[in-house]
Structures are given as structure tokens and as C-alpha cells.
Write an enzyme that holds these catalytic residues in place. Structure first.
Site, PDB file in Angstrom:
ATOM      1  N   ARG A 190     -10.294   4.518  -1.489  1.00  0.00           N
ATOM      2  CA  ARG A 190      -9.818   3.563  -0.470  1.00  0.00           C
ATOM      3  C   ARG A 190     -10.140   4.142   0.900  1.00  0.00           C
ATOM      4  O   ARG A 190      -9.370   4.899   1.461  1.00  0.00           O
ATOM      5  CB  ARG A 190      -8.315   3.342  -0.597  1.00  0.00           C
ATOM      6  N   GLU A 240     -11.720 -10.034  -6.772  1.00  0.00           N
ATOM      7  CA  GLU A 240     -10.331 -10.031  -6.289  1.00  0.00           C
ATOM      8  C   GLU A 240      -9.810 -11.421  -5.976  1.00  0.00           C
ATOM      9  O   GLU A 240      -8.621 -11.586  -5.721  1.00  0.00           O
ATOM     10  CB  GLU A 240     -10.217  -9.185  -5.021  1.00  0.00           C
ATOM     11  N   ARG A 283     -15.352   2.341  -1.666  1.00  0.00           N
ATOM     12  CA  ARG A 283     -15.185   0.945  -1.257  1.00  0.00           C
ATOM     13  C   ARG A 283     -15.411   0.852   0.247  1.00  0.00           C
ATOM     14  O   ARG A 283     -14.903   1.681   1.014  1.00  0.00           O
ATOM     15  CB  ARG A 283     -13.784   0.467  -1.602  1.00  0.00           C
ATOM     16  N   HIS A 342       0.801  -1.222   0.000  1.00  0.00           N
ATOM     17  CA  HIS A 342       0.000   0.000   0.000  1.00  0.00           C
ATOM     18  C   HIS A 342       0.832   1.269   0.000  1.00  0.00           C
ATOM     19  O   HIS A 342       0.420   2.286  -0.554  1.00  0.00           O
ATOM     20  CB  HIS A 342      -1.058  -0.068   1.090  1.00  0.00           C
ATOM     21  N   CYS A 354      -9.811  -1.614 -11.392  1.00  0.00           N
ATOM     22  CA  CYS A 354      -9.180  -0.547 -10.624  1.00  0.00           C
ATOM     23  C   CYS A 354      -7.854  -0.982 -10.004  1.00  0.00           C
ATOM     24  O   CYS A 354      -7.332  -0.342  -9.115  1.00  0.00           O
ATOM     25  CB  CYS A 354     -10.124  -0.011  -9.542  1.00  0.00           C
ATOM     26  N   ASN A 364      -4.848  -6.187  -8.405  1.00  0.00           N
ATOM     27  CA  ASN A 364      -3.703  -6.354  -7.498  1.00  0.00           C
ATOM     28  C   ASN A 364      -3.889  -7.611  -6.653  1.00  0.00           C
ATOM     29  O   ASN A 364      -3.015  -8.454  -6.558  1.00  0.00           O
ATOM     30  CB  ASN A 364      -3.556  -5.158  -6.548  1.00  0.00           C
ATOM     31  N   ASP A 365      -5.054  -7.696  -6.028  1.00  0.00           N
ATOM     32  CA  ASP A 365      -5.308  -8.881  -5.214  1.00  0.00           C
ATOM     33  C   ASP A 365      -5.574 -10.100  -6.071  1.00  0.00           C
ATOM     34  O   ASP A 365      -5.160 -11.204  -5.736  1.00  0.00           O
ATOM     35  CB  ASP A 365      -6.491  -8.631  -4.261  1.00  0.00           C
ATOM     36  N   ARG A 411       1.713 -10.229  -2.308  1.00  0.00           N
ATOM     37  CA  ARG A 411       2.002  -8.990  -3.038  1.00  0.00           C
ATOM     38  C   ARG A 411       3.039  -8.117  -2.344  1.00  0.00           C
ATOM     39  O   ARG A 411       3.548  -7.176  -2.936  1.00  0.00           O
ATOM     40  CB  ARG A 411       0.712  -8.206  -3.318  1.00  0.00           C
TER      41      ARG A 411
HETATM   42  C1  PEP Z   1      -6.828  -4.415  -5.927  1.00  0.00           C
HETATM   43  O1  PEP Z   1      -6.687  -5.372  -5.159  1.00  0.00           O
HETATM   44  O2  PEP Z   1      -6.547  -4.456  -7.146  1.00  0.00           O
HETATM   45  C2  PEP Z   1      -7.344  -3.134  -5.424  1.00  0.00           C
HETATM   46  C3  PEP Z   1      -7.666  -2.160  -6.247  1.00  0.00           C
HETATM   47  O3  PEP Z   1      -7.445  -3.000  -4.087  1.00  0.00           O
HETATM   48  P1  PEP Z   1      -6.222  -2.730  -3.098  1.00  0.00           P
HETATM   49  O4  PEP Z   1      -4.986  -2.539  -3.929  1.00  0.00           O
HETATM   50  O5  PEP Z   1      -6.576  -1.537  -2.295  1.00  0.00           O
HETATM   51  O6  PEP Z   1      -6.180  -3.990  -2.302  1.00  0.00           O
HETATM   52 MG    MG Z   2      -7.640  -5.273  -3.206  1.00  0.00          MG
END
Ligand code: PEP
Ligand code: MG
Length: 761
Positions: A470, A605, A506, A363, A676, A628-629, A639
């Protein structure tokens, strides 16, 4: 055996430079195994030969002066076979190569083990004895285990250039390159400021001081304060603790005497070290001594020394308070950079970030991208203790950092930065132009936000909506859960600024790598544990307050409110969450607030959600892929873990096929499908997402104009042709290479940073 191994590794880690580390290894191994010889041969950086770098038992004069060709002698055989060789009499082996300079002719028994780090052979460690005998299995196992543990230390020395320059101080080495992973794109040159977490003794950097007297006075104040605190605690507990426990307080006080810890710290300060650094040296030394003791009771006292050290450090930090002066081009460096550390530095001075832990998907990296601060993550080899105040180049494109840059390298980077500025200025002109491909296909570009200040940055760049707010960021900056009204005010500010554009909020996504200081979740496997919707469904009071705040914040505004649920892994969670959102809406309306019903969406996700995308789409108004997840869970790659960062690839064929399936499933139910994750904000990712048919691409605002530039310079047909080929490929490397070449061929090479490290200067 475990104890011996641990002690050796600790001593090696504590040595002040690499040559001394090698010397400690050979002498301690020789002693522990009772052999006559222990030597180390290391591969030179060009990997053309082995260097004889340390010995105990052979001719010490030969250290640094003898080399062996890569395939020469038994050392060569160990390296080539990447496995131990254990010989009763090495001199009779066909590969034995006699080196007169090192004086090994009288030794017969030979055990050589390779030193391997991340699949690479770095060298060979050898023990020898004059008597002819085979080393037994436990001796071999001991050396193999030790070698595996020391490999990391040796790899670090290779990365820092210490192997190439054995014997030289790192201040003399130029253009030292430390490889991590890209965190946020961009390049910057600045001065390193090492920030340590509150009272973490292990993260205190070394710092030289000029005024020793002042430093001693600071230390005295801290010691006096802590003596008073310990006495007070002792008195308070005098009636409730048994005498043997109370004796601990006396022991603590004794340790603070001049003939114990405090005296040692003063000696270190007199040598020119600041008090925090001196304290670290002394405490670590004492802890090591305790941990080496045979008696388990005495060994456990190490924890007391550590605890005392932390307390003294906390007092020193209180006396000094926070650092207030930051250079104009501050590069924030820390073991693990946190959002709180970022917020301590004035925004206009924070120009770059280097974190030894974490990856591009942590993050902190996501925040850095939102703030447009070039960032390198996972720079595990950076010498944290010695970079303070030194010049660093941070290359966020390639995830590399340079220490002690030469004027030539600085010039090179200065010209790259100038090119960047020029391109950024050109991009400014695109902010009010429509986001349409050359064949007329409109691509909706939204932004991901979370930080205060993000809104103006996003609007400045012509964002058409918020695709991901977020909400955990405002939660992280408090020391308790925010109230409904506090949340409403924050959300309202953002929604008003964006009105009449749509805003996607979210619901709280804590857990995993997003902790709240006041709501600790201790789990062995946090990414597979209690996170996202799982937490908030278990705490409807938190969920309801948040959703009510979101709905109220939208009252009277024209922009559509979209509420999005993170970490959904089954339809039941969606059904439950919908009941709560609908209840919150009814309650708010009953309170007299005039507001539209929000749209509800699900984040895709986890792999389960991909396979149930259609079922999920039936239940909600929109889907949004959190790539991302999704990448993390599909590839089973944490990650945030730099060790497996190379395996984390959003363009892995499995991930791309999954994305495509989600679009098809969502559209089959006539629902909007967005993305996203960070992939959407990269030039190649955006092109692939457009071709897949995503309706919305949401990204951090610094990526927005670059992506718009790509959109306006490519046709959807071209993008689709690329996708057709990509979906037939089998590896991420193949896909990345292909996309790289294709974008250049399509005339979009400007958005692809080309590698130009020191070798190319
Ligand atoms: C993701 O997981 O792609 C996402 C947008 O959420 P975050 O990166 O905040 O977990
Ligand atoms: Mg995520």
C-alpha cells in the site's frame, strides 16, 4: 420548532449524567409544548417491563419505583404498535391502566410516542393534559421528531449500563460492555490513553488534577500567549480591515478577561479539572448559550467563541507538548484513531486500540491487523471523556470492550490470552513448511504491507511474496509528495528484503478514506469520487514519478516487480495507465538502468470490473481482487460507517459469486488471479478462495501462519465441497454459520474464536 428541538438536544447532551438527561427532557418538553405532564417510561434491559424513570407533572416520588408490564396500559400499546397514540380522553380507553402511585387520574388528553433506535423500542414518552382535547398534528410531529433524536442518547445509556443502574456512577458499574465491530483479532488488557486530534476541543477528555496551582499557571501562560497573538494580528490588519471587523479582536480580548471566559475556566480548574477539560466545559456552555439566542447576529457569535476556544486549546497543547509517558500496556482510545496517533506511541507499549468511529475495513483497522494489535472499531458508546487511565479489556475477535472488569472477567480473559500464546508458539513451527493442502494442492500465500517494519514481520512468518504494497502509507507520513528518489529508496528497501520473491506495488490509492494532509480532496461522496487511478491519471506527474521509482527500485534484483492499478472501472483507464507505465519503463532504460519490464495488473474492486474482468484480463498480466472495496461497492455499504457495519459482509452470496466469476474470467485468459482483501486472511475466507481457484492469497502478515495451518489441515476437495454448498445459499448469515460448523467438523475449530463474554464466565 427546529431551534427548540436543537436546544433541547444540546442541553440534554450537555447534562453530566443520564438521570439528569431524562429530567431535562421531561421538563423542556413540558415547557416547549405547554402541557401539564411529560413523562418517560423506559424498557428494562431484560425487556420484561417498563420503568417509570422521569416525570414533570406526575408524582416525582414514584420515579424509579413504578413499573408497567410490557403489555400493560396505553404505554404498552404505544410500545407494541411502535407508533404514536393520541387520545382526547385516555381514561375512557379500554387499555387505560390506572396506577394510583403516579397520580395521573385528573389528566385526560394523552399523547404517547415510542422511542425507537435501530428498529428497537426503548421506551415511551408521554405528554398529558387535564382538558380533554386531541393534540394537533404539529404537536405530535414535534414529539415524534424529538423522540427519534433522543433515541440515540437512550440507546447509548442502555449500552453503557446506565439504564440498568440508573442513579449509580459508572465508576461503580463493573464489566461494562461496549459493543463495536472487530478491527484486528486478539485480546488484550491494558490502560486507556485517550488521544485527541490536534486542537479539537470536542475531543478533550476529562482528567482530574491534583496540583491545581500548576494547572492554573499553565492556563495563565496560554492566555497570555494568545492575548499577544491576537494583539499582533490586530495590529497587522489595522490598515486593511474595516473598523467593525477590527472590533472583533477587541471582543476576543474581552472574552479572555477574568470576568468572562477565562474566569469561568479558572473556577472549573479550581474544582480539580485539568485546564483543557475546564476549557472544554466552559466553551461548550457558552456556545450553547449563544446558540439558544433568538437574535441571529448574537447566535452567530457562537462560532467566535468556538474559534477562540480552539486557539486557547492549541496554546495549551503547545505548552504541554505531546504526551511522553505511556503505560506499558497502552490501549489507544480516540474518537477516530489515525495512523499518526498510532505512531506517537512507542510500538512496544501500544497493545490495543479502541476507535469510536470506523469499522473493520477502515485503514486504521487494516494497519492494526498488520501490526497485530487487537482492535475494536465503531465503539460508538464508549464514554470517551471518562475512560482515561482506566483498565480496559479489548476483545478484537468480537469487537467488544470491557470497562471496570471484575477479577473474574480478568481471569477469564487471561486464560484466553494464554491459550492464544500457546497456539501462536505452535504456529511458529509452520513458518518454513510448505503451504500445501492434505491432497497436495499448493496454495501461494503472500502478504499485504505498507508500514515500516512490516517486511521483517512478514519474512519472519515465511511470506512467499508481497501481494499488495500500500504505497499511500509512505505518502501519508510526509507533509508533501515524496520525490521520485525518496520513493525509490523506500521501495528498494522492501524489494531488497524480499528479493528474489515477487513484489506487487500498488500505484497511489488516495481519496475515499485515505487522505493526504497536503492534498485535500473535499467531496460529498468521496468513495464515489476522485480516488485511486482517477486521481493519478489526472496527475500524470505524480503517477510517472511513482512508477519510475518502482521500476528503478527493482534494478539488479531477481524478484519480479508487479505494478497494480487500483479502482479501475473501465478499460480506458487501463489502456491509459499502460501507456504511462511503458513510457516510464522506456525512460528508465534510456537513463541506463538495467531492469526487467514490470508485470502490470488490475485490481478488481468495483462491480463494473467484475463484469469486464475478461476484457481487463486481456490487457494485463494479472488480476487481483480487492474484496474490501468490492464488498463496499457491491453492497452499497460504506466500509467505514459503523451504522451499517452489520450490512458489510464479504460472505454475502453476491460477493462470493462475483469472486468466482473473476477467477473464471481471469483463467479463461490464462492470467494469474489473486485476492488481497481481508477475506483472504480469514480461515473461512481462505478456504472458500482456495476452492474458487484463486492462484494467490495475500493477507496481513499476522494472519499468515493461521491460514497456513488451515491449508495444511484441509484438503482442496473438502474446501470445494463446502464451496458448492455455499454457492447455493442465499444469505451471509447462512453461509457464515455453515462455514463455522464445517471448519469445526473438519477439525479446524482452533482458529475460530468462540464467544465467551462475561455471561459465560
Ligand atoms: C481492497 O479494497 O480489498 C484492498 C485490498 O485495498 P484497500 O483495502 O487498501 O482499499
Ligand atoms: Mg481497495
Amino acid at each position: 420548532m427546529l431551534e427548540t428541538l436543537r436546544n433541547i438536544v444540546q442541553d440534554v447532551n450537555a447534562a453530566p449524567d443520564f438521570q439528569r438527561r431524562l429530567d431535562i427532557i421531561v421538563s423542556r418538553v413540558k415547557e416547549a409544548m405547554g402541557t401539564e405532564v411529560c413523562s418517560i417510561y423506559l424498557m428494562n434491559p431484560a425487556r420484561t417491563h417498563y420503568m417509570f424513570v422521569a416525570t414533570e407533572g406526575l408524582n416525582i416520588e414514584a420515579v424509579g419505583n413504578v413499573r408497567l408490564a410490557i403489555d400493560e396500559g396505553l404505554v404498552g400499546v404505544v410500545g407494541r404498535r411502535a407508533e404514536p397514540i393520541n387520545l382526547e380522553d385516555a381514561t375512557t380507553h379500554s387499555q387505560f391502566h390506572y396506577l394510583p402511585e403516579i397520580g395521573e387520574e385528573r389528566f385526560h388528553a394523552f399523547l404517547g410516542v415510542p422511542i425507537i433506535h435501530h428498529r428497537r423500542n426503548l421506551g415511551v414518552m408521554v405528554v398529558q393534559q387535564s382538558e380533554s382535547r386531541r393534540f394537533d398534528e404539529s404537536e405530535e410531529a414535534f414529539l415524534v421528531t424529538l423522540s427519534a433524536q433522543l433515541a440515540g442518547i437512550i440507546a447509548h445509556a442502555e449500552a453503557t449500563g446506565e439504564i440498568a443502574h440508573l442513579g449509580q456512577d459508572d465508576h461503580e458499574l463493573r464489566d461494562l460492555r461496549f459493543v463495536g465491530v472487530p478491527g484486528a483479532p486478539g485480546i488484550v488488557v491494558g490502560d486507556a490513553v485517550v488521544v485527541q486530534p490536534t486542537a479539537d476541543l470536542n475531543a478533550v477528555p476529562d482528567r482530574e488534577v491534583e496540583n491545581v496551582m500548576v494547572e492554573l499557571a499553565v492556563f495563565d501562560r496560554a492566555i497570555n500567549a494568545i492575548r499577544t497573538q491576537i494583539r499582533q494580528i490586530g495590529e497587522q490588519l489595522a490598515t486593511s480591515l474595516p473598523p467593525q471587523e477590527l472590533a472583533l479582536f477587541d471582543a476576543y480580548l474581552h472574552m479572555l478577561d477574568d470576568d468572562a471566559l477565562a474566569g469561568d475556566v479558572r473556577d472549573e480548574i479550581r474544582k480539580g479539572q485539568w485546564s483543557q477539560g475546564a476549557l472544554r466545559h466552559v466553551i461548550q456552555e457558552h456556545v450553547r448559550n449563544f446558540e439558544r439566542m433568538e437574535d441571529s447576529y448574537i447566535r452567530e457569535r457562537a462560532a467566535d467563541v468556538r474559534e477562540l476556544g480552539q486557539r486557547v486549546l492549541a496554546n495549551l497543547q503547545d505548552i504541554r507538548q505531546k504526551k511522553t509517558h505511556f503505560p506499558e500496556n497502552t490501549i489507544l482510545v480516540a474518537q477516530e484513531v489515525t495512523p499518526a496517533m498510532m505512531s506517537e506511541i512507542p510500538t512496544e507499549r501500544l497493545k490495543g486500540i479502541v476507535s469510536m468511529q470506523g469499522t473493520g475495513n477502515s485503514h486504521v483497522a487494516i494497519l492494526a491487523r498488520a501490526l497485530d494489535i487487537p482492535t475494536v472499531m465503531g465503539a460508538v458508546d464508549l464514554p470517551l471523556f471518562s475512560v482515561e487511565n482506566r483498565t480496559l479489556i479489548v476483545d478484537g475477535y468480537f469487537g467488544q470492550t470491557f470497562l471496570n472488569p471484575t477479577p473474574k472477567l480478568l481471569d477469564h480473559y487471561a486464560s484466553l490470552m494464554a491459550e492464544e500464546r500457546e497456539f501462536a508458539q505452535e504456529l511458529e513451527e509452520f513458518k518454513d513448511l510448505p503451504s500445501v493442502t492434505t491432497d497436495g494442492h499448493e496454495v501461494v500465500l503472500w502478504v499485504n504491507i505498507g508500514l515500516i517494519g512490516d517486511v521483517s514481520r512478514a519474512l519472519d512468518r515465511g511470506a512467499q511474496g508481497i501481494g499488495l504494497f500500500r504505497t499511500e502509507v509512505p505518502f501519508q507520513t510526509l507533509d508533501r509528495f515524496p520525490t521520485e528518489e525518496e520513493q525509490r529508496v523506500i521501495y528498494r528497501e522492501h524489494m531488497e528484503a524480499f528479493s528474489p520473491l515477487p513484489v506487487t506495488m500498488r500505484t497511489l490509492d488516495i481519496g475515499g478514506d485515505k487522505p493526504l494532509p497536503y492534498f485535500e480532496i473535499q467531496e460529498d461522496n468521496p468513495f464515489l469520487g476522485w480516488r485511486g487511478i482517477r486521481v493519478t491519471l489526472d496527475h500524470p506527474e505524480i503517477f510517472m514519478a511513482q512508477v519510475r521509482a518502482m521500476i528503478k527500485a527493482n534494478a539488479g534484483l531477481e524478484g519480479e516487480l508487479r505494478i497494480m492499478l487500483p479502482m479501475i472501472s473501465n478499460v480506458g483507464e487501463v489502456d491509459e495507465a499502460k501507456v504511462l507505465v511503458n513510457r516510464a519503463y522506456t525512460e528508465v532504460v534510456e537513463e541506463g538502468v538495467v531492469v526487467d519490464r514490470p508485470q502490470i495488473g488490475v485490481m478488481i474492486e468495483v462491480p463494473a470490473a467484475v463484469y469486464q474482468a475478461r476484457e481487463l484480463a486481456k490487457r494485463v498480466d494479472f488480476l487481483a481482487v480487492g474484496s474490501n472495496d468490492l464488498t463496499q461497492y457491491m453492497l452499497a455499504v460504506d466500509r467505514n460507517n459503523p451504522r451499517v457495519a452489520e450490512l458489510y459482509n464479504e460472505t454475502h452470496p453476491a460477493v462470493l459469486h462475483a469472486l468466482r466469476e473473476v477467477v473464471v474470467a481471469g483463467h479463461a485468459e490464462d492470467k494469474i488471479v489473486g485476492i488481497c482483501g481481508e477475506l483472504a486472511g480469514t480461515p473461512h475466507g481462505a478456504v472458500l478462495c482456495i476452492a474458487m481457484g484463486f492462484d494467490i492469497l495475500s493477507m496481513s502478515s499476522p494472519s499468515l501462519l493461521k491460514v497456513k495451518w488451515v491449508v495444511r489441515n484441509i484438503s482442496r476437495m473438502t474446501a470445494m465441497r463446502m464451496l458448492v454448498k455455499v454457492l447455493k445459499m442465499h444469505t451471509a448469515d447462512e453461509i457464515n454459520d455453515f462455514m463455522h460448523r464445517s471448519l469445526i467438523e473438519a477439525g479446524l475449530g482452533r482458529v475460530i474464536p468462540s464467544y465467551r463474554g462475561p455471561d459465560a464466565v
